[in-house]
Design a protein around this motif. Structure first.
Motif, PDB file in Angstrom:
ATOM      1  N   ARG A 168       0.942   4.433  -3.005  1.00  0.00           N
ATOM      2  CA  ARG A 168       0.692   5.450  -2.598  1.00  0.00           C
ATOM      3  C   ARG A 168       1.720   6.630  -2.848  1.00  0.00           C
ATOM      4  NH1 ARG A 168      -3.629   6.412   0.825  1.00  0.00           N
ATOM      5  NH2 ARG A 168      -4.707   4.549   1.887  1.00  0.00           N
ATOM      6  N   GLU A 213       0.771  -1.379   0.142  1.00  0.00           N
ATOM      7  CA  GLU A 213      -0.053   0.142   0.100  1.00  0.00           C
ATOM      8  C   GLU A 213       0.803   1.279  -0.013  1.00  0.00           C
ATOM      9  OE1 GLU A 213      -3.184   2.158   2.747  1.00  0.00           O
ATOM     10  OE2 GLU A 213      -3.150   0.041   2.683  1.00  0.00           O
ATOM     11  N   ASP A 260      -6.904   6.556  -2.201  1.00  0.00           N
ATOM     12  CA  ASP A 260      -8.196   5.604  -1.862  1.00  0.00           C
ATOM     13  C   ASP A 260      -8.925   5.093  -2.849  1.00  0.00           C
ATOM     14  OD1 ASP A 260      -8.873   7.180   1.573  1.00  0.00           O
ATOM     15  OD2 ASP A 260      -7.361   5.547   1.076  1.00  0.00           O
TER      16      ASP A 260
END
Length: 843
Positions: free
Chosen positions: A93, A89, A134
């Motif tokens: 990002r 993750e 997100d």
């Protein structure tokens, strides 16, 4: 192990880590071509995350048993809810922030994708205009999950590709503010012209063009023939010389909308030269996705054209020139029974129906040339259903008399007596394995001949439906011309048909699953009907499903084709319908449709009361028309039994041919002609290697034919688009506002939830149980007398059919307003994630 790679770091050598799409984009950058910047979440990243979740262990049993629905359901839950590895993750990002956190396109890139023999086009997901970290992570998960959709599993299985050996990368690119976008084929894949390019371009992002629904302008560019192309097309001279790269020229253009902006010729020719460069670099004809912005060309993808591989295609007839009557007949076709192009063996089934249609044409008072009739019946690669030319005769003057006689007749009494009895006798169950080859073919011939005769009589007895034309006159006098169509729809609302009876039976079957307990309902919700065999309650419920299929399993799914499985042959769509119906507590009420009918009848007859006898005559004619529509639906339901009986014979013939070593696989039988099938069954067949070459050629030809079919059937319709509004045919009155749910085929039935608006390319009777869930219906094609329209009116839900491009303009989850009275669809709030309408569909 690197989890994320910049596109500029990649090339064709990175297929294993970046997938076909990512590797090709990197290669384009290495060539110095303009590609929107971005990065790839590598296939290694996917593999590491999948291992952490134990994906292979959870899916292996389903894959071994070919349980695609169950595997897809298990994978979808895992990718939706599983905790992502923290390092994964964080890497995604960081890469997104380094790109500047702009709106991005998120595109799947499988490691078996965009190869010369299998494009995987449309099998995996694409999301456009994704904003925020997100949103990006959610799109990433959904791209990963799309590797395990039933559609992708079936695609790999059909090509012998190991499921667990395929990984998926995900490409993330900055969105281009495109002024125009589209697709360039460096060799024309439709006409199979090696000396011509085909370009489709539309203003804006061009999703409709890339999804295979041609709303854009079409350019044909003259070029030097590609040296490695297949045999020239039927209208291309052998060894034809063409221009070199420097004198590439626009041969012709088809502007779809007068006055619409278009790119400059210079820009189009520059794109063509880039296409030639890509073709030379990759060594084969290319399918190039592009965008024009600020006078520059941005490349979004380049892949091989898979329909121009080693298998050449068979000669195709040129597109027919239609007269006015033929065009009107084609426009009147709802396309709900023919969503895909027929395969060669499907013509065997058409031999039962097409002569009956010609009989109806002659009954109406028209004449058909016998040579054209034979050509129509013997068609194999016809580009579309084009009826033979019909010429009016003096017999046409007797048509009103025939319609009046039909109105006095009781067609249902004939059907329930002689008509259906003859069909039942011809299709009576027998042990097909006990029949020798000749007896098996004799049974097929008897079914075909009986169906032709019964269907011909059925068409003649349906002449009373033409009374709808005569009824429009008094309706227009009563309510005015502007409201005639709406009132006419309401007057044929609230009908109880055999289709709705089947839908009601399916609803009750779903309710019995709920009452059987959480074990039964839970297995259906999880998409694991095979688990029902493990409990007494589950086995009892399976017996109820079998009983339902014994009565209704002959119902067609995709269309009236021998190659399209019925519910009995492939119950996956049935389980999808049951899954959706589990949460529906009450069946659809017929009262709304009946109320519309009664109100419209009262309004019309009240206005006609000044003419003595006219209201009563109107009522009598209307009731006959309503009965005729019920008759049509009932007989359609029963006549499908003959197709089901023929399908069983075809399956038995395929089994025998495979057993005798004359056919590689049972499903290959649909790429044979009836004459080949008969000859190979009763006499000698070609050597197996020759058969395999024939099958490759037929499959390649079908890919070209089906692409054209899809564009003709779904690329245009009665409707149109203007701004944030679509226009179509108001097929069921009323207005509803809600969330749109795109359902692309029968395998996606379970996507629709109660209260959502069903948006799809077409519907047929197998789709109508979804109307129990739907708050409204929107389709690309269809008409006011189609199955969808009848059931929608019966259930009292608004429907707009024939809204061309609906499945492209409307995004999944978008809020829309459906006005079934005016025939319009208003696009309101866009969905949280656009699915980008997929990629160009190719067989």
């Amino acid at each position: 192990m690197m989890l994320v790679h910049r596109l500029s770091q990649l090339s064709r050598a990175d297929l294993a880590r970046a997938g076909g799409k990512g590797a090709n984009l990197g290669e384009l950058i290495q060539l110095g071509l303009a590609v929107p910047p971005g990065f790839v979440v590598s296939a290694d990243a996917y593999a590491e995350q999948a291992r952490a979740w134990g994906l292979a262990e959870r899916l292996s049993a389903h894959l071994a048993a070919s349980r695609w629905e169950a595997a897809a359901s298990e994978a979808a839950e895992l990718f939706e809810r599983g905790a992502m590895l923290p390092g994964m993750e964080s890497a995604v990002r960081d890469a997104y922030r380094e790109l500047g956190a702009p709106p991005v396109a998120v595109r799947s890139s499988a490691t078996a994708e965009d190869l010369a023999d299998a494009s995987f086009a449309g099998q995996h997901e694409t999301y456009l205009d994704v904003a925020g970290e997100d949103g990006l992570l959610l799109a990433l998960r959904r791209c990963w999950a799309s590797l395990w959709s039933p559609r992708a599993l079936g695609y790999r299985a059909a090509r012998g590709i190991d499921h667990l050996g395929v990984h998926i990368a995900v490409v993330v690119q900055r969105m281009v503010p495109a002024e125009f976008a589209g697709v360039l084929f460096t060799v024309d894949p439709v006409a199979q012209r090696a000396d011509r390019m085909l370009l489709e371009v539309a203003p804006g992002l061009g999703e409709a063009v890339v999804s295979g629904h041609t709303t854009g302008d079409v350019y044909r560019l003259r070029r030097a023939p590609f040296a490695g192309a297949a045999a020239p097309g039927p209208d291309q001279p052998n060894g034809a010389a063409g221009p070199g790269t420097n004198d590439l020229a626009i041969d012709d253009r088809d502007r779809r909308e007068a006055g619409r902006p278009a790119p400059s010729d210079a820009l189009v020719l520059d794109l063509g030269r880039i296409g030639l460069r890509l073709e030379a670099h990759f060594g084969c004809p290319q399918d190039v996705e592009f965008a024009f912005a600020g006078g520059s060309i941005h490349l979004l993808q380049s892949r091989p054209i898979t329909t121009l591989g080693t298998a050449e295609i068979e000669p195709l007839p040129p597109p027919p020139r239609l007269n006015r009557m033929q065009r009107r007949m084609l426009e009147a076709n709802d396309n709900d029974r023919f969503p895909v192009a027929p395969r060669p063996l499907d013509q065997w089934g058409f031999r039962a129906t097409l002569p009956a249609l010609v009989r109806m044409v002659r009954f109406l008072g028209l004449d058909v040339d016998e040579a054209e009739e034979r050509a129509w019946v013997d068609q194999v690669w016809r580009p579309m259903f084009v009826p033979p030319r019909a010429r009016p005769t003096l017999r046409l003057l007797r048509l009103p008399q025939k319609v009046a006689a039909s109105l006095r007749d009781d067609p249902m009494a004939w059907w329930e007596g002689d008509g259906f009895k003859r069909l039942q006798e011809a299709c009576a169950p027998v042990d097909l394995r006990a029949l020798d080859d000749a007896a098996l073919l004799r049974r097929a011939d008897r079914i075909t001949e009986t169906t032709t005769a019964v269907l011909g009589e059925r068409f003649e007895r349906s002449a009373s439906q033409l009374a709808a034309i005569a009824l429009r006159v008094p309706i227009a006098l009563a309510v005015g011309p502007k409201r005639t169509a709406t009132v006419m729809r309401d007057l044929v609302s609230g009908l109880r048909t055999r289709t709705s009876d089947v839908n009601l039976a399916l609803f009750h079957l779903a309710r019995r699953a709920v009452s059987a307990g959480p074990e039964v309902a839970g297995a259906i919700r999880a998409g694991r009907p095979e688990a029902l065999r493990g409990s007494e309650a589950g086995r009892a419920y399976l017996a109820e499903v079998d009983a339902f299929l014994d009565e209704h399993g002959h119902r067609e799914s995709t269309g009236l084709y021998l190659s399209a499985p019925t519910w009995r042959q492939d119950p996956a769509p049935l389980w999808g319908l049951l899954r959706g119906l589990l949460d529906v507590a009450e069946p659809p009420s017929e009262e709304a449709g009946l109320a519309r009918y009664r109100a419209a009848l009262e309004e019309v007859t009240r206005a006609l009361r000044l003419v003595p006898g006219l209201p009563d005559a109107f009522r009598r004619t209307l009731e006959r028309l309503r009965s005729a529509i019920v008759f049509r639906e009932r007989t359609h339901y029963d006549l499908v039994r003959s197709f089901s009986a023929l399908q069983a014979i075809v399956a038995e013939i395929a089994r025998r041919l495979c057993e005798r070593g004359r056919l590689p696989r049972p499903d290959d039988v649909f790429y044979l002609t009836e004459a080949e099938l008969r000859g190979w069954l009763e006499g000698p067949a070609p050597p197996l290697d020759e058969v395999e070459r024939l099958l490759r050629r037929r499959r390649a030809t079908y890919g070209v034919v089906n692409a054209t079919w899809q564009k003709v059937s779904f690329g245009a319709g009665a409707g149109g688009a203007s701004g944030d509004e679509l226009r179509g045919i108001g097929a069921s009155s009323g207005v509803v506002r809600g969330k749109a749910r795109i359902v692309r085929d029968e395998r996606e039935f379970e996507r629709l939830k109660a209260g959502e608006i069903l948006v799809c390319r077409y519907t047929n009777p197998a789709w109508t149980p979804l109307f129990t869930l739907a708050a409204g219906v929107v389709t690309n094609v269809g008409g006011a007398v189609s199955h969808a329209a009848i059931v929608a009116r019966e259930y009292g839900i608004p429907a707009v059919l024939g809204a061309a491009g609906a499945t492209e303009r409307i995004t999944d989850g978008q809020e829309i307003l459906v006005d079934g009275t005016e025939g319009r669809v208003v696009l309101l709030r866009r969905g949280d994630l656009q699915d980008g309408a997929g990629e160009l569909a190719r067989a």
